[in-house]
Design a protein around this motif. Structure first.
Motif, short mmCIF file in Angstrom:
data_model
loop_
_atom_site.label_atom_id
_atom_site.label_comp_id
_atom_site.label_asym_id
_atom_site.label_seq_id
_atom_site.Cartn_x
_atom_site.Cartn_y
_atom_site.Cartn_z
N UNK A 1 0.84 -1.39 -0.06
CA UNK A 1 0.10 -0.09 -0.02
C UNK A 1 0.89 1.25 -0.17
N UNK A 2 2.02 1.32 0.56
CA UNK A 2 2.74 2.40 0.75
C UNK A 2 4.21 2.37 -0.13
N UNK A 3 4.54 1.27 -0.67
CA UNK A 3 5.72 1.14 -1.17
C UNK A 3 6.96 0.99 -0.35
N UNK A 4 6.48 0.92 0.93
CA UNK A 4 7.76 0.75 2.02
C UNK A 4 8.41 -0.53 1.82
N UNK B 1 2.28 7.29 4.02
CA UNK B 1 3.10 6.08 4.82
C UNK B 1 4.51 6.25 4.75
N UNK B 2 5.25 6.38 3.51
CA UNK B 2 6.75 6.64 3.52
C UNK B 2 7.08 7.51 4.33
N UNK C 1 5.53 9.09 7.11
CA UNK C 1 5.37 8.74 8.48
C UNK C 1 6.54 7.73 8.99
N UNK C 2 6.90 6.91 8.08
CA UNK C 2 8.10 5.81 8.31
C UNK C 2 9.30 6.51 8.46
N UNK C 3 9.53 7.76 7.70
CA UNK C 3 10.84 8.28 7.65
C UNK C 3 10.86 9.14 8.89
N UNK C 4 9.84 9.83 9.54
CA UNK C 4 9.65 10.56 10.61
C UNK C 4 9.81 9.47 11.80
N UNK C 5 9.32 8.52 11.78
CA UNK C 5 9.49 7.74 12.89
C UNK C 5 10.97 7.19 13.15
N UNK C 6 11.48 6.74 12.00
CA UNK C 6 13.10 6.77 11.96
C UNK C 6 13.80 7.62 12.44
#
Length: 219
Positions: A10-13, A162-163, A165-170
């Motif tokens: 869904x996000x390409x992550x 999604x991508x 948000x993942x970058x922000x989490x990291x």
């Protein structure tokens, strides 16, 4: 199909995206320097608030990417230059303030004290501004995120959320690690006025160097 596979589709992550984001976050930059100086100057809590600010400063860049401002930032040299020089000026301001011992690295011997010279709002706002006024971060999103999408991103593409948000989490986790490590050596610096002074000046000079690099680097 596993939950991770569903999210990835869904996000390409992907694992590659997470690892690349980790490497990007680990490379010392203005946000890292600010987080370290905040943690050493005001303790663990200040480091945490600086981490929050720097992480929130990523949001406008994600929104810009979602709104399809790639063409504007790449073709609109005036827009890019305005943001770039605003970022240069702010970095110089913070750096010189630290060198003169009148800015973002004011030591408080009690990190839980309510009289901390740098209140929560100020620490967070400075972190947000540091990343907000970083045009390279916006261009990074335009060049970086699309590589992990199966097709060209559309306007307000939810995959970018999604991508992003993942970058922000990291980024949050990595910066929190920097803050924790910096808070751990806080007592050593507090015990030596000379070491504290030169450490502060070194961080200030590093921010000025980042400003010079931003000023001299072409898009």
């Amino acid at each position: 199909m596993t939950n991770y596979s569903i999210v990835a589709s869904l996000t390409g992550m992907s694992v590659e995206f997470v690892l690349t984001s980790l490497i990007v976050a680990l490379v010392p930059g203005t946000g890292v320097v600010y987080t370290i100086s905040s943690a050493i100057g005001g303790g663990w809590r200040s480091g945490l608030f600086a981490t929050v600010g720097c992480t929130l400063g990523i949001v406008p860049h994600i929104m810009a990417a979602m709104l399809g401002l790639s063409a504007l930032m790449q073709a609109g040299s005036v827009v890019f230059e305005v943001v770039r020089w605003a970022g240069v000026a702010y970095l110089v301001y913070l750096g010189v303030s630290m060198i003169l011992a009148g800015g973002s690295l004011e030591f408080d011997t009690d990190e839980n004290s309510s009289s901390n010279r740098n209140p929560v709002g100020l620490v967070i706002r400075r972190g947000i501004l540091l990343n907000l006024l970083n045009p390279k971060l916006t261009l990074f999103f335009f060049a970086f995120l699309p590589q992990f999408l199966g097709s060209a991103p559309s306007l307000l593409d939810p995959r970018l959320v999604g991508l992003g948000a993942a970058f922000m989490a990291v980024t949050f986790v990595v910066f929190l690690g920097y803050a924790s490590a910096s808070a751990a050596v806080r007592d050593l610096l507090l015990g030596s006025a000379t070491l504290r002074k030169w450490f502060q000046r070194s961080l200030g000079a590093l921010l000025v160097a980042f400003a010079a690099r931003l000023a001299l680097t072409e898009r």
